[in-house]
Design a protein around this motif. Structure first.
Motif, PDB file in Angstrom:
ATOM      1  N   SER A 219       1.438  -1.155   0.430  1.00 59.57           N
ATOM      2  CA  SER A 219      -0.253  -0.014   0.402  1.00 59.57           C
ATOM      3  C   SER A 219       0.910   0.997  -0.384  1.00 59.57           C
ATOM      4  N   PRO A 220       0.708   2.327  -0.516  1.00 60.63           N
ATOM      5  CA  PRO A 220       1.754   3.262  -1.098  1.00 60.63           C
ATOM      6  C   PRO A 220       1.597   4.128  -0.153  1.00 60.63           C
ATOM      7  N   LYS A 221       0.162   4.111  -0.582  1.00 61.23           N
ATOM      8  CA  LYS A 221      -0.228   5.479   0.811  1.00 61.23           C
ATOM      9  C   LYS A 221      -0.641   5.285   2.242  1.00 61.23           C
ATOM     10  N   LEU A 222      -0.128   3.956   2.825  1.00 61.31           N
ATOM     11  CA  LEU A 222      -0.172   3.630   4.328  1.00 61.31           C
ATOM     12  C   LEU A 222       1.202   3.963   4.268  1.00 61.31           C
ATOM     13  N   ALA A 223       2.112   3.080   3.375  1.00 63.47           N
ATOM     14  CA  ALA A 223       3.681   3.202   3.183  1.00 63.47           C
ATOM     15  C   ALA A 223       4.372   4.987   3.532  1.00 63.47           C
ATOM     16  N   PHE A 224       3.647   5.727   2.908  1.00 67.66           N
ATOM     17  CA  PHE A 224       3.805   6.870   2.905  1.00 67.66           C
ATOM     18  C   PHE A 224       3.148   7.360   4.194  1.00 67.66           C
ATOM     19  N   PHE A 225       2.112   7.223   5.252  1.00 63.79           N
ATOM     20  CA  PHE A 225       1.942   7.642   6.174  1.00 63.79           C
ATOM     21  C   PHE A 225       2.791   7.539   7.411  1.00 63.79           C
ATOM     22  N   ALA A 226       3.453   5.958   6.773  1.00 59.82           N
ATOM     23  CA  ALA A 226       4.567   5.310   8.008  1.00 59.82           C
ATOM     24  C   ALA A 226       5.431   5.698   7.793  1.00 59.82           C
ATOM     25  N   LEU A 227       6.511   6.181   6.975  1.00 60.17           N
ATOM     26  CA  LEU A 227       7.572   6.354   6.676  1.00 60.17           C
ATOM     27  C   LEU A 227       8.210   7.389   6.648  1.00 60.17           C
ATOM     28  N   ILE A 228       6.993   8.562   6.838  1.00 60.52           N
ATOM     29  CA  ILE A 228       7.110  10.127   7.266  1.00 60.52           C
ATOM     30  C   ILE A 228       7.628  10.001   8.031  1.00 60.52           C
ATOM     31  N   ILE A 229       7.082   9.438   9.130  1.00 57.52           N
ATOM     32  CA  ILE A 229       7.318   9.244  10.884  1.00 57.52           C
ATOM     33  C   ILE A 229       8.399   9.298  11.294  1.00 57.52           C
ATOM     34  N   MET A 230       9.617   8.239  10.234  1.00 53.76           N
ATOM     35  CA  MET A 230      11.350   7.552  10.260  1.00 53.76           C
ATOM     36  C   MET A 230      12.099   8.606  10.645  1.00 53.76           C
ATOM     37  N   PRO A 231      12.000   9.998   9.860  1.00 54.23           N
ATOM     38  CA  PRO A 231      12.963  10.846  10.117  1.00 54.23           C
ATOM     39  C   PRO A 231      12.773  11.818  11.210  1.00 54.23           C
ATOM     40  N   LEU A 232      11.735  11.848  12.102  1.00 49.40           N
ATOM     41  CA  LEU A 232      11.132  11.825  13.009  1.00 49.40           C
ATOM     42  C   LEU A 232      12.551  11.891  14.563  1.00 49.40           C
ATOM     43  N   ALA A 233      12.364  10.740  14.121  1.00 49.02           N
ATOM     44  CA  ALA A 233      14.059  10.152  15.308  1.00 49.02           C
ATOM     45  C   ALA A 233      14.996  10.191  14.844  1.00 49.02           C
ATOM     46  N   ILE A 234      15.303  10.360  13.521  1.00 51.40           N
ATOM     47  CA  ILE A 234      16.612  11.108  13.111  1.00 51.40           C
ATOM     48  C   ILE A 234      17.533  12.016  14.120  1.00 51.40           C
ATOM     49  N   TYR A 235      16.677  13.150  14.820  1.00 49.00           N
ATOM     50  CA  TYR A 235      17.263  13.921  15.371  1.00 49.00           C
ATOM     51  C   TYR A 235      18.236  13.546  17.035  1.00 49.00           C
ATOM     52  N   PRO A 236      16.975  13.435  17.630  1.00 54.80           N
ATOM     53  CA  PRO A 236      17.236  12.418  19.024  1.00 54.80           C
ATOM     54  C   PRO A 236      18.476  11.218  18.685  1.00 54.80           C
ATOM     55  N   LEU A 237      18.008  10.292  18.045  1.00 55.21           N
ATOM     56  CA  LEU A 237      19.853   9.482  17.642  1.00 55.21           C
ATOM     57  C   LEU A 237      20.992  10.390  17.392  1.00 55.21           C
ATOM     58  N   SER A 238      20.655  11.337  16.453  1.00 56.57           N
ATOM     59  CA  SER A 238      22.169  11.662  16.309  1.00 56.57           C
ATOM     60  C   SER A 238      23.422  11.874  17.259  1.00 56.57           C
ATOM     61  N   ARG A 239      22.045  12.553  18.042  1.00 53.39           N
ATOM     62  CA  ARG A 239      22.134  13.465  19.833  1.00 53.39           C
ATOM     63  C   ARG A 239      22.766  12.657  20.591  1.00 53.39           C
ATOM     64  N   LEU A 240      22.260  11.201  20.766  1.00 50.45           N
ATOM     65  CA  LEU A 240      22.991  10.608  21.320  1.00 50.45           C
ATOM     66  C   LEU A 240      23.947   9.673  21.548  1.00 50.45           C
ATOM     67  N   ALA A 241      24.151   9.419  19.806  1.00 52.63           N
ATOM     68  CA  ALA A 241      25.227   8.970  18.828  1.00 52.63           C
ATOM     69  C   ALA A 241      26.584   9.801  19.382  1.00 52.63           C
ATOM     70  N   LYS A 242      26.792  11.203  20.096  1.00 52.61           N
ATOM     71  CA  LYS A 242      27.576  12.253  20.147  1.00 52.61           C
ATOM     72  C   LYS A 242      28.158  11.976  21.644  1.00 52.61           C
ATOM     73  N   ARG A 243      26.669  11.709  22.177  1.00 56.62           N
ATOM     74  CA  ARG A 243      27.031  11.629  23.723  1.00 56.62           C
ATOM     75  C   ARG A 243      27.850  11.018  23.682  1.00 56.62           C
ATOM     76  N   MET A 244      27.115   9.746  22.870  1.00 61.17           N
ATOM     77  CA  MET A 244      28.200   7.906  23.490  1.00 61.17           C
ATOM     78  C   MET A 244      29.730   8.723  23.003  1.00 61.17           C
ATOM     79  N   LYS A 245      29.954   8.900  21.760  1.00 53.93           N
ATOM     80  CA  LYS A 245      31.124   9.085  21.458  1.00 53.93           C
ATOM     81  C   LYS A 245      32.332   9.874  22.643  1.00 53.93           C
ATOM     82  N   LYS A 246      32.075  10.582  23.504  1.00 50.02           N
ATOM     83  CA  LYS A 246      32.179  10.927  24.221  1.00 50.02           C
ATOM     84  C   LYS A 246      32.252  10.434  25.946  1.00 50.02           C
ATOM     85  N   ILE A 247      31.857   9.535  26.067  1.00 49.56           N
ATOM     86  CA  ILE A 247      31.487   8.641  26.809  1.00 49.56           C
ATOM     87  C   ILE A 247      32.353   7.431  26.365  1.00 49.56           C
ATOM     88  N   SER A 248      32.438   6.827  25.948  1.00 55.89           N
ATOM     89  CA  SER A 248      33.845   6.166  25.450  1.00 55.89           C
ATOM     90  C   SER A 248      34.776   7.193  25.404  1.00 55.89           C
TER      91      SER A 248
END
Ligand code: ATP
Length: 571
Positions: free
Chosen positions: A159-188
């Motif tokens: 379902s391309p239509k549903l895919a559009f709704f579902a996948l649009i959410i994904m970029p929302l996760a990227i920002y907090p994740l990249s913040r976490l990665a930076k923090r992780m580097k420091k701790i490491s």
């Protein structure tokens, strides 16, 4: 700071040797990713054909398809895991060997700068951290990416239509994740430094256990260790908290996506524009999508850890020795050694000032003077542990730096103040690094006046010595060290306080032995003992890095006040 690209670039020469294994990795990866996508796809015929259309033919086929798809998926994962582990572990094994090979070639000043424990830690725990990048991270990253693409294919196909709704959410996760990665580097970074401190502390404790106990410093050392350990524990917990945050974050954001899909998709199924099978196949693929995405973000965090470790390892691999071997052959017979206006600085501190002296074959030169006068430093330059900061050392008129380092050290033997004993047999300790020739070992032990006590040991020259030779007395250890120095029959002997741990009887025997040995050699003795000094052809009195008197015992008695002082103090 190294980027992932830099790290991978450095590993390309390694990777080249594993092409057939990489092919297995790719086969495994393709099987695993396509198997995952296919298992999501199978939900559609399961619901639409079997449950809704009641198709019995499909019922007789689908279960087999499910088994085949899952077997392919899991078999692929297994193949990939084993092949990547092989590549990773093998590269790591080579890396450890390369690091040690390079470290062994470095000059002493490097080892005086870095603590042993720190070097051990880099060669063990940091190398282990890097294994994650070279073996599992990259293939896992690729496998999960392929899986994402496969599942996305199913999602969009259903379902391309549903895919559009579902996948649009994904970029929302990227920002907090990249913040976490930076923090992780420091701790490491902080955590890797801390574990190095811990290893360094432990190696210091075990090396100095006698002095710790003698000073009742057990509690003191324990509390120092506890502090470091506590800090490491806190850092580890911090990194766990950051790492573990990835999953709940992704799940929550994922739930928003699923909620939207249920609203939109539910309406479509009720309206009849989407089949139940397509909807569930879509939903299954969507749920399955979150697993690889979650994995990728957690892998990304681990990668930060490995990048920091790479930096610490490449630092060791990139160190080069300031002492480089020359190309000239060592003269067959060493007739003269001369120091021509030689000065030496340790950093800012000047240890020797324009030292000028000459030694001829058959001569014994005694170096005397107050502690810190520069006697050991002078000899360290003859071994090329350090090079002069200015001035030149010549052997038969050839600049020492032009002569092959290996041949130089084959011809100049040293017995240092600190006696080095290896965890091996006496024979191996005497022939250290060279082939063991039993007759030569016994001969060297006899000359060093050590064979008498060695014979009384249960296995003679094959008796195993503990690390640091703790099962021998101080004097016995020293005699083993002397035997090691004379095993190769060197042309130049350097004896640095070599007889200090001997009782006067064995010292006398050793002195006698040395006198026989040194006939045609050049011998430097760093000594405070009058018996040794007397026999010397030349006595050199060093004070604050300068020669303040030079001559025979008789000459110095006549014209050196310092010499008289020194002798006076010893009487
Ligand atoms: N690796 C080093 N780094 C910095 N300074 C050093 C190093 N080795 C020696 N020194 C300094 O150089 C000077 C000369 O030291 P050296 O060990 O050559 O003296 P020494 O005459 O052999 O003393 P001792 O009789 O006590 O062994 C001292 O002041 C010492 O502190």
């Amino acid at each position: 700071m190294y980027s992932l690209k830099d790290v991978l670039k450095r590993f390309i020469p390694f990777y080249k040797d594993y092409i057939p294994t990489f092919i297995l990795v790719v086969i495994g990866m393709v099987l695993a990713s396509s198997g995952t996508a296919a298992s999501a796809y199978l939900v559609k015929p399961l619901l639409d054909e079997i449950f809704i259309n009641k198709d019995r033919e499909m019922l007789s086929l689908l279960p087999y398809a499910i088994i085949v798809v899952y077997a392919a998926k899991e078999g692929g994962k297994y193949l990939q895991a084993c092949s990547t582990a092989y590549i990773g572990q093998h590269i790591i094994k080579r890396l450890r060997e390369n690091i040690l090979e390079n470290l062994l070639s470095l000059d002493l000043s490097f080892f005086h700068t870095y603590r042993t424990g720190e070097l051990i830690s880099r060669n063990t725990s940091d190398v282990e951290r890097i294994r994650a990048v070279v073996s599992s991270l990259i293939p896992e990253f690729l496998r999960e990416t392929f899986t994402i693409f496969g599942l996305m294919g199913v999602v969009i196909y259903q379902s391309p239509k549903l895919a559009f709704f579902a996948l649009i959410i994904m970029p929302l996760a990227i920002y907090p994740l990249s913040r976490l990665a930076k923090r992780m580097k420091k701790i490491s970074k902080a955590s890797q430094e801390k574990i190095s401190d811990i290893t360094a502390k432990l190696s210091e404790i075990f090396n100095n256990i006698e002095i710790i106990q003698a000073n009742n410093a057990q509690n003191y050392e324990h509390s120092l260790f506890k502090n470091d350990n506590e800090r490491y524990f806190k850092l580890t917990m911090k990194s766990v908290r950051v790492n573990e945050l990835v999953s709940p974050l992704m799940e929550t954001i994922g739930a928003i996506g699923v909620a939207v899909v249920v609203i939109v998709g539910g309406n479509e199924v009720i309206d009849g524009s989407l089949s139940v099978g397509s909807f569930f196949s879509f939903l299954t693929a969507l749920f399955m999508l979150y697993t690889p995405i979650k994995k990728i973000s957690s892998l990304y965090n681990k990668m930060q850890d490995a990048l920091v470790a790479s930096e610490r390892i490449f630092f060791l691999l990139d160190q080069t020795s300031t002492i480089q071997s020359g190309n000239e052959k060592m003269p067959e017979k060493i007739t003269t050694i001369s120091f021509d206006d030689v000065s030496l600085f340790y950093g800012e501190k000047q240890a020797l000032h324009e030292v000028k002296l000459e030694a001829k074959a058959g001569e014994m030169i005694a170096l005397i003077g107050d502690s810190g006068g520069g006697k050991s430093s002078l000899m360290n330059m003859l071994m090329r542990f350090y090079d002069p900061s200015s001035g030149t050392i010549y052997i038969n008129g050839h600049n020492l730096k032009e002569i092959s380092l290996k041949e130089l050290r084959e011809n100049v033997a040293m017995v240092t103040q600190r006696v080095y004993i290896f965890h091996d047999s006496i024979a191996a300790n005497v022939a250290y690094g060279k082939e063991i020739d039993e007759t030569k070992v016994i001969d060297a032990l006899e000359k060093a006046n050590a064979y008498d006590f060695v014979q009384t040991l249960p296995e003679g020259i094959w008796t195993h010595l503990d690390e640091f030779g703790t099962n021998l007395s101080g004097g016995q250890r020293q005699r083993i060290a002397i035997a090691r120095a004379i095993y190769t029959n060197p042309q130049v002997l350097i004896l640095d306080e070599a007889t200090s741990a001997l009782d006067s009887q064995s010292e006398q025997k050793i002195t006698q032995a040395i006198e026989n040995l040194i006939k045609d050699k050049i011998t430097f003795v760093i000594a405070h003992r009058l018996s040794t000094i007397k026999k010397a052809n030349k006595i050199i009195l060093l004070k604050h890095g300068k020669i303040c008197a030079m001559g025979s015992d008789e000459e110095l008695l006549q014209n050196s006040k310092e010499y008289l002082n020194l002798k006076g103090l010893q009487h």
